[in-house]
Structures are given as C-alpha cells and as structure tokens.
Design a protein around this motif. Structure first.
Motif, PDB file in Angstrom:
ATOM      1  N   GLN A 264       0.824  -1.211   0.000  1.00  0.00           N
ATOM      2  CA  GLN A 264       0.000   0.000   0.000  1.00  0.00           C
ATOM      3  C   GLN A 264       0.858   1.262   0.000  1.00  0.00           C
ATOM      4  O   GLN A 264       0.673   2.162  -0.829  1.00  0.00           O
ATOM      5  CB  GLN A 264      -0.932  -0.017   1.206  1.00  0.00           C
ATOM      6  CG  GLN A 264      -2.010  -1.083   1.143  1.00  0.00           C
ATOM      7  CD  GLN A 264      -2.675  -1.318   2.492  1.00  0.00           C
ATOM      8  OE1 GLN A 264      -2.369  -0.643   3.482  1.00  0.00           O
ATOM      9  NE2 GLN A 264      -3.579  -2.275   2.555  1.00  0.00           N
ATOM     10  N   ILE A 265       1.797   1.347   0.941  1.00  0.00           N
ATOM     11  CA  ILE A 265       2.633   2.545   1.022  1.00  0.00           C
ATOM     12  C   ILE A 265       3.575   2.620  -0.175  1.00  0.00           C
ATOM     13  O   ILE A 265       3.856   3.709  -0.692  1.00  0.00           O
ATOM     14  CB  ILE A 265       3.413   2.549   2.349  1.00  0.00           C
ATOM     15  CG1 ILE A 265       2.437   2.617   3.524  1.00  0.00           C
ATOM     16  CG2 ILE A 265       4.387   3.709   2.413  1.00  0.00           C
ATOM     17  CD1 ILE A 265       3.084   2.565   4.888  1.00  0.00           C
ATOM     18  N   GLY A 266       4.066   1.456  -0.643  1.00  0.00           N
ATOM     19  CA  GLY A 266       4.924   1.461  -1.820  1.00  0.00           C
ATOM     20  C   GLY A 266       4.208   1.958  -3.061  1.00  0.00           C
ATOM     21  O   GLY A 266       4.796   2.701  -3.863  1.00  0.00           O
ATOM     22  N   ALA A 267       2.948   1.576  -3.234  1.00  0.00           N
ATOM     23  CA  ALA A 267       2.176   2.079  -4.381  1.00  0.00           C
ATOM     24  C   ALA A 267       1.979   3.588  -4.282  1.00  0.00           C
ATOM     25  O   ALA A 267       2.056   4.304  -5.291  1.00  0.00           O
ATOM     26  CB  ALA A 267       0.831   1.363  -4.449  1.00  0.00           C
ATOM     27  N   MET A 268       1.751   4.068  -3.071  1.00  0.00           N
ATOM     28  CA  MET A 268       1.631   5.520  -2.884  1.00  0.00           C
ATOM     29  C   MET A 268       2.950   6.215  -3.192  1.00  0.00           C
ATOM     30  O   MET A 268       2.968   7.316  -3.755  1.00  0.00           O
ATOM     31  CB  MET A 268       1.200   5.828  -1.450  1.00  0.00           C
ATOM     32  CG  MET A 268      -0.186   5.331  -1.092  1.00  0.00           C
ATOM     33  SD  MET A 268      -0.635   5.712   0.609  1.00  0.00           S
ATOM     34  CE  MET A 268      -0.743   7.503   0.536  1.00  0.00           C
ATOM     35  N   LYS A 269       4.071   5.578  -2.835  1.00  0.00           N
ATOM     36  CA  LYS A 269       5.381   6.166  -3.128  1.00  0.00           C
ATOM     37  C   LYS A 269       5.610   6.223  -4.638  1.00  0.00           C
ATOM     38  O   LYS A 269       6.127   7.216  -5.160  1.00  0.00           O
ATOM     39  CB  LYS A 269       6.454   5.309  -2.455  1.00  0.00           C
ATOM     40  CG  LYS A 269       7.865   5.849  -2.562  1.00  0.00           C
ATOM     41  CD  LYS A 269       8.116   6.941  -1.567  1.00  0.00           C
ATOM     42  CE  LYS A 269       9.572   7.411  -1.650  1.00  0.00           C
ATOM     43  NZ  LYS A 269      10.527   6.373  -1.201  1.00  0.00           N
TER      44      LYS A 269
ATOM     45  N   GLU B 296       9.523  -0.644   4.938  1.00  0.00           N
ATOM     46  CA  GLU B 296       9.832  -1.176   3.615  1.00  0.00           C
ATOM     47  C   GLU B 296       8.989  -0.492   2.540  1.00  0.00           C
ATOM     48  O   GLU B 296       9.439  -0.340   1.404  1.00  0.00           O
ATOM     49  CB  GLU B 296       9.605  -2.682   3.591  1.00  0.00           C
ATOM     50  CG  GLU B 296      10.620  -3.479   4.401  1.00  0.00           C
ATOM     51  CD  GLU B 296      12.031  -3.298   3.909  1.00  0.00           C
ATOM     52  OE1 GLU B 296      12.250  -3.380   2.685  1.00  0.00           O
ATOM     53  OE2 GLU B 296      12.923  -3.079   4.739  1.00  0.00           O
ATOM     54  N   GLY B 297       7.788  -0.081   2.875  1.00  0.00           N
ATOM     55  CA  GLY B 297       6.980   0.667   1.920  1.00  0.00           C
ATOM     56  C   GLY B 297       7.596   2.014   1.581  1.00  0.00           C
ATOM     57  O   GLY B 297       7.611   2.439   0.421  1.00  0.00           O
ATOM     58  N   PHE B 298       8.136   2.704   2.589  1.00  0.00           N
ATOM     59  CA  PHE B 298       8.783   3.989   2.338  1.00  0.00           C
ATOM     60  C   PHE B 298      10.089   3.838   1.566  1.00  0.00           C
ATOM     61  O   PHE B 298      10.553   4.796   0.942  1.00  0.00           O
ATOM     62  CB  PHE B 298       9.056   4.703   3.670  1.00  0.00           C
ATOM     63  CG  PHE B 298       7.844   5.374   4.262  1.00  0.00           C
ATOM     64  CD1 PHE B 298       7.285   6.482   3.663  1.00  0.00           C
ATOM     65  CD2 PHE B 298       7.272   4.882   5.419  1.00  0.00           C
ATOM     66  CE1 PHE B 298       6.171   7.105   4.199  1.00  0.00           C
ATOM     67  CE2 PHE B 298       6.155   5.487   5.969  1.00  0.00           C
ATOM     68  CZ  PHE B 298       5.599   6.605   5.361  1.00  0.00           C
ATOM     69  N   LYS B 299      10.702   2.661   1.596  1.00  0.00           N
ATOM     70  CA  LYS B 299      11.960   2.435   0.884  1.00  0.00           C
ATOM     71  C   LYS B 299      11.762   2.080  -0.582  1.00  0.00           C
ATOM     72  O   LYS B 299      12.733   1.926  -1.318  1.00  0.00           O
ATOM     73  CB  LYS B 299      12.745   1.314   1.583  1.00  0.00           C
ATOM     74  CG  LYS B 299      13.314   1.728   2.919  1.00  0.00           C
ATOM     75  CD  LYS B 299      13.726   0.530   3.758  1.00  0.00           C
ATOM     76  CE  LYS B 299      14.843  -0.253   3.161  1.00  0.00           C
ATOM     77  NZ  LYS B 299      15.285  -1.363   4.051  1.00  0.00           N
ATOM     78  N   VAL B 300      10.513   1.933  -1.014  1.00  0.00           N
ATOM     79  CA  VAL B 300      10.229   1.566  -2.405  1.00  0.00           C
ATOM     80  C   VAL B 300      10.678   2.686  -3.339  1.00  0.00           C
ATOM     81  O   VAL B 300      10.470   3.867  -3.069  1.00  0.00           O
ATOM     82  CB  VAL B 300       8.726   1.276  -2.580  1.00  0.00           C
ATOM     83  CG1 VAL B 300       8.366   1.172  -4.057  1.00  0.00           C
ATOM     84  CG2 VAL B 300       8.352  -0.012  -1.860  1.00  0.00           C
ATOM     85  N   GLU B 301      11.308   2.294  -4.450  1.00  0.00           N
ATOM     86  CA  GLU B 301      11.677   3.244  -5.492  1.00  0.00           C
ATOM     87  C   GLU B 301      10.556   3.302  -6.528  1.00  0.00           C
ATOM     88  O   GLU B 301       9.510   2.700  -6.349  1.00  0.00           O
ATOM     89  CB  GLU B 301      13.007   2.828  -6.136  1.00  0.00           C
ATOM     90  CG  GLU B 301      14.156   2.712  -5.144  1.00  0.00           C
ATOM     91  CD  GLU B 301      14.518   4.037  -4.499  1.00  0.00           C
ATOM     92  OE1 GLU B 301      14.242   5.093  -5.127  1.00  0.00           O
ATOM     93  OE2 GLU B 301      15.069   4.035  -3.385  1.00  0.00           O
ATOM     94  N   GLY B 302      10.808   3.987  -7.628  1.00  0.00           N
ATOM     95  CA  GLY B 302       9.727   4.232  -8.578  1.00  0.00           C
ATOM     96  C   GLY B 302       9.501   3.142  -9.592  1.00  0.00           C
ATOM     97  O   GLY B 302       9.515   3.417 -10.794  1.00  0.00           O
ATOM     98  N   SER B 303       9.281   1.903  -9.168  1.00  0.00           N
ATOM     99  CA  SER B 303       9.010   0.836 -10.126  1.00  0.00           C
ATOM    100  C   SER B 303       8.209  -0.263  -9.445  1.00  0.00           C
ATOM    101  O   SER B 303       8.252  -0.416  -8.217  1.00  0.00           O
ATOM    102  CB  SER B 303      10.312   0.253 -10.694  1.00  0.00           C
ATOM    103  OG  SER B 303      11.043  -0.408  -9.676  1.00  0.00           O
ATOM    104  N   ALA B 304       7.487  -1.024 -10.252  1.00  0.00           N
ATOM    105  CA  ALA B 304       6.718  -2.144  -9.721  1.00  0.00           C
ATOM    106  C   ALA B 304       7.639  -3.235  -9.185  1.00  0.00           C
ATOM    107  O   ALA B 304       7.302  -3.926  -8.220  1.00  0.00           O
ATOM    108  CB  ALA B 304       5.801  -2.714 -10.807  1.00  0.00           C
ATOM    109  N   GLN B 305       8.806  -3.415  -9.805  1.00  0.00           N
ATOM    110  CA  GLN B 305       9.757  -4.413  -9.330  1.00  0.00           C
ATOM    111  C   GLN B 305      10.228  -4.083  -7.913  1.00  0.00           C
ATOM    112  O   GLN B 305      10.373  -4.967  -7.072  1.00  0.00           O
ATOM    113  CB  GLN B 305      10.957  -4.484 -10.268  1.00  0.00           C
ATOM    114  CG  GLN B 305      12.004  -5.521  -9.843  1.00  0.00           C
ATOM    115  CD  GLN B 305      13.185  -5.555 -10.789  1.00  0.00           C
ATOM    116  OE1 GLN B 305      13.218  -4.833 -11.771  1.00  0.00           O
ATOM    117  NE2 GLN B 305      14.163  -6.388 -10.488  1.00  0.00           N
ATOM    118  N   SER B 306      10.440  -2.810  -7.648  1.00  0.00           N
ATOM    119  CA  SER B 306      10.858  -2.402  -6.308  1.00  0.00           C
ATOM    120  C   SER B 306       9.772  -2.693  -5.281  1.00  0.00           C
ATOM    121  O   SER B 306      10.066  -3.097  -4.150  1.00  0.00           O
ATOM    122  CB  SER B 306      11.210  -0.910  -6.300  1.00  0.00           C
ATOM    123  OG  SER B 306      11.602  -0.482  -5.025  1.00  0.00           O
ATOM    124  N   VAL B 307       8.516  -2.508  -5.659  1.00  0.00           N
ATOM    125  CA  VAL B 307       7.411  -2.834  -4.751  1.00  0.00           C
ATOM    126  C   VAL B 307       7.445  -4.314  -4.385  1.00  0.00           C
ATOM    127  O   VAL B 307       7.320  -4.699  -3.214  1.00  0.00           O
ATOM    128  CB  VAL B 307       6.052  -2.460  -5.390  1.00  0.00           C
ATOM    129  CG1 VAL B 307       4.905  -2.921  -4.507  1.00  0.00           C
ATOM    130  CG2 VAL B 307       5.964  -0.963  -5.612  1.00  0.00           C
TER     131      VAL B 307
END
Length: 374
Positions: free
Chosen positions: A232-237, A332-343
């Motif tokens: 959830q947080i990764g998608a928002m990032k 871990e959600g806040f550490k996501v970069e700008g890609s689906a692979q990172s999520v």
C-alpha cells in the motif's frame, strides 16, 4: 582534403609513423595496424617525425598499434609531438587502458567468503540502524499525537483493525486449531510409550498459552499484513502521493504509520487469544476422540495444572510483535523506489524481516522467562 594516407614502416628496429592518421584513412590504417600487430611486439624505438594530422580515430589506432603504456610514454615526451596531438594521444591512451584492462580476481575462496560475510554484516548493520531510526521517529510521532485528540485518525485506525484483525480471524483460528490437533497427536504418540498420555493435555495447553498462540498469529500477520502495508505505502510512493502529502505540509508517518501500528497492537492480542483457544480446542478434540479424555476432564486438568502466568507470558509478547511487524512493513513501503519491481522486492523483504524478528524475539523472550522462572 584527405591528405597523405598514414603508414607504419619498420626500418632497423625502428617503427616510423608517417602521414595523416585520420578518419578519412581509417580503413587502410586499420589494415596496416592489424597486419603489424600480428607480426609480434612493436620495436623499442618509435619515430613520429613524419606524422601529419591526427584525430581521435587515428589516435585510437595508434594506441592499438603501440599499446596504451608506450603510447602514454610517447605522448608525455616533450618535442615528440605537437602539444594538441600529445594531449589527444594521452587522453585516448588513458581511456583505452582503463577499458582494455579487465578486473582479474585473484582472491582465494576464503577471502571471497570473508569479504561476502563482511558485506552482509555491514548490510545488516545498516538495516538495523535504519529500523532503529524509524522506530524512534514512529514513537516520537505517536507521543506527539496521542495528547491531541483532534489529530487522531479514527477512520483509518478502524479500517486497519478490520483489515488486520477481523479479516484475519478465520485463518488464524483454523491454523491454530489444526496445529493444536497435530501437537496433541504427536504428544500422545510419544507419551504413550511411557504410559503418560494424560499429560498430552498439559503439553497442548502449555505450548499454546506460552508460545504457539502468539507465534502462529504473529507469523500469519507478518505474511498477511506486513506485506499489505508495504504494498500500500509502496504504491503511494510510486504514484508520488507521499510527496504530495509532504507538499501539503502533512506528516506521512502520522497519517500512514500510526493508525496501522495502533491497529496491529490492538488486533494481534485478540488474535493471540483466539489462537490459544482454537489450539486448545484442536488438542481437546484429539484427546476426546483418540485418548478418551472428555472435554470436562480436559478443562479440569487445565484449571488444576496451569497457572495464569503462562497465559500472561504469551499475551504480553503480542503487542511487541505487532509493533515490530507494523513498523517493518511501513518502513519497507517507504523504501520503495519508482518501479513495480521495487514494490515486489520490498514486499518480500518486509515479510522475511518480520518473520525473522518475530522468531528471534520469541526465542530471546523464552530464554528470559525460563531464567526468571516465569
């Protein structure tokens, strides 16, 4: 004008470079260099007095012919070439030297193993350091928000309780029920050799009150809820929604982390209690069907032999596990970069870290309570 084509002539152990070494004559120069390099090493003396014009293409062929080391030596010699030609040849020789020298690993397997272990240790240290910092930030925000009811996020808090607690209730109850039945079967099989099958009741009740109830519930939430928080947080990032919150002057930790952490700290103790009851029900069913121990006798043994402190030991670990699971999932959600692979990568990482931390802390707590006699 094309100028005079370049050449490389060997006379009396001296290699004479003549003519223009430019892109216009690249094909013929390439043939000369290929033929000359196939004849062996370049003579010790190189004469460049007859060199005409020189560009990057010609300089690269000269470096190929002479070798990067000899080309740099010639380029650094005063009076051999014009200043601009010397600078060009020096730059091309350095670039080709860096490119042509592959990195050869000559380290022994022991050195490689130790280096890899050191890298993993440093990575683990950085991970723990960042987790500690995020825990501190979460606690600081929590203690700042709690005295101010106007800043409480009731709606996301209730929604998170429904997601982490109510929706997880059936799977936790089913899993602990089945594990309780398995533990009772194993206990009865082993204890039957000693004629002590009656102690299967103590085994099931003791294990679920102190360990299995909270551990199974925490592991389920680590796999089910921590991954959801990260996604959830990764998608928002990825969608830059968190940047938008900061632009509006809102604190993402207060809006996204605190409601989830508090909801987990409410849900996991409830799920732990349900897991304890369901596990003992599974063990009681096996005792009734296989060992001829009636439910009334089962409850009487539990009431007689097990003290309240065993239940308190198990339930006291639930809020700590819940806090860690929620914090790791959000971090871990806040550490996501700008890609689906990172999520996907950080979602997997949150599950692994959460389960590892739960088992590690549970083992430490078990040793501590055993030494304290609790």
């Amino acid at each position: 004008m094309a100028g005079t084509p370049g050449s490389a002539v060997e006379e009396q152990n001296t290699l004479s470079i003549r003519g223009d070494w430019t892109l216009a004559h690249y094909r013929s120069l390439k043939a000369i260099v290929t033929k000359r390099t196939g004849q062996g090493e370049v003579p010790g003396t190189v004469e460049l007095a007859g060199l005409g014009r020189l560009d990057t293409a010609g300089a690269s062929l000269l470096v190929t012919l002479l070798g990067p080391e000899k080309a740099r030596d010639i380029a650094s010699s005063r009076g051999t070439l014009a200043e601009e030609q010397s600078a060009l040849l020096q730059a091309v020789a350095e670039a080709m030297a860096d490119r042509s020298q592959p990195k050869v690993t000559t380290a022994s397997p022991v050195t490689v193993l130790l280096a890899g272990t050191g890298e993993k240790t440093i990575e683990l240290y950085r991970l723990l350091w960042r987790l500690s910092g995020f825990i501190g930030q979460t606690l600081a925000t929590l203690f700042t928000t709690l005295p101010r009811p106007g800043r409480w996020r009731i709606t996301p808090f209730v929604a998170a309780i429904q997601d982490t607690g109510l929706n997880a209730l059936p799977i936790v109850a089913l899993l602990t029920f089945l594990v309780g039945a398995v533990v009772a079967f194993l206990g009865a099989t082993v204890l039957d050799n000693f004629g002590a099958t009656i102690y299967t009741v103590n085994l099931v009740a003791f294990s679920f009150l102190r360990e299995f109830g909270v551990l199974l519930a925490a592991i389920l939430l680590a796999g089910r809820t921590a991954s959801a928080f990260t996604a959830q947080i990764g998608a928002m990032k990825v969608n830059e929604e968190i940047d938008a919150l900061r632009t509006l002057g809102l604190n993402p930790v207060e809006l996204l982390v605190i409601p989830r952490v508090l909801a987990m700290m409410v849900s996991l103790p409830i799920l732990t209690f349900v897991g304890m009851v369901a596990g003992m029900l599974g063990g009681g069913m096996v005792c009734a069907l296989v060992l001829d121990i009636s439910p009334t006798q089962f409850l009487a043994i539990v009431e007689r032999d097990l003290q309240l402190r065993h239940f308190l030991v198990g339930i006291s670990k639930a809020p700590v596990f819940a806090f860690l699971i929620a914090v790791i999932g959000c971090l871990e959600g806040f550490k996501v970069e700008g890609s689906a692979q990172s999520v996907g990568e950080h979602t997997t990482s949150s599950v692994v870290q959460s389960i590892f931390m739960v088992i590690l802390l549970d083992s430490i707590a078990a040793l501590f309570f055993m030494e304290m006699g609790w």
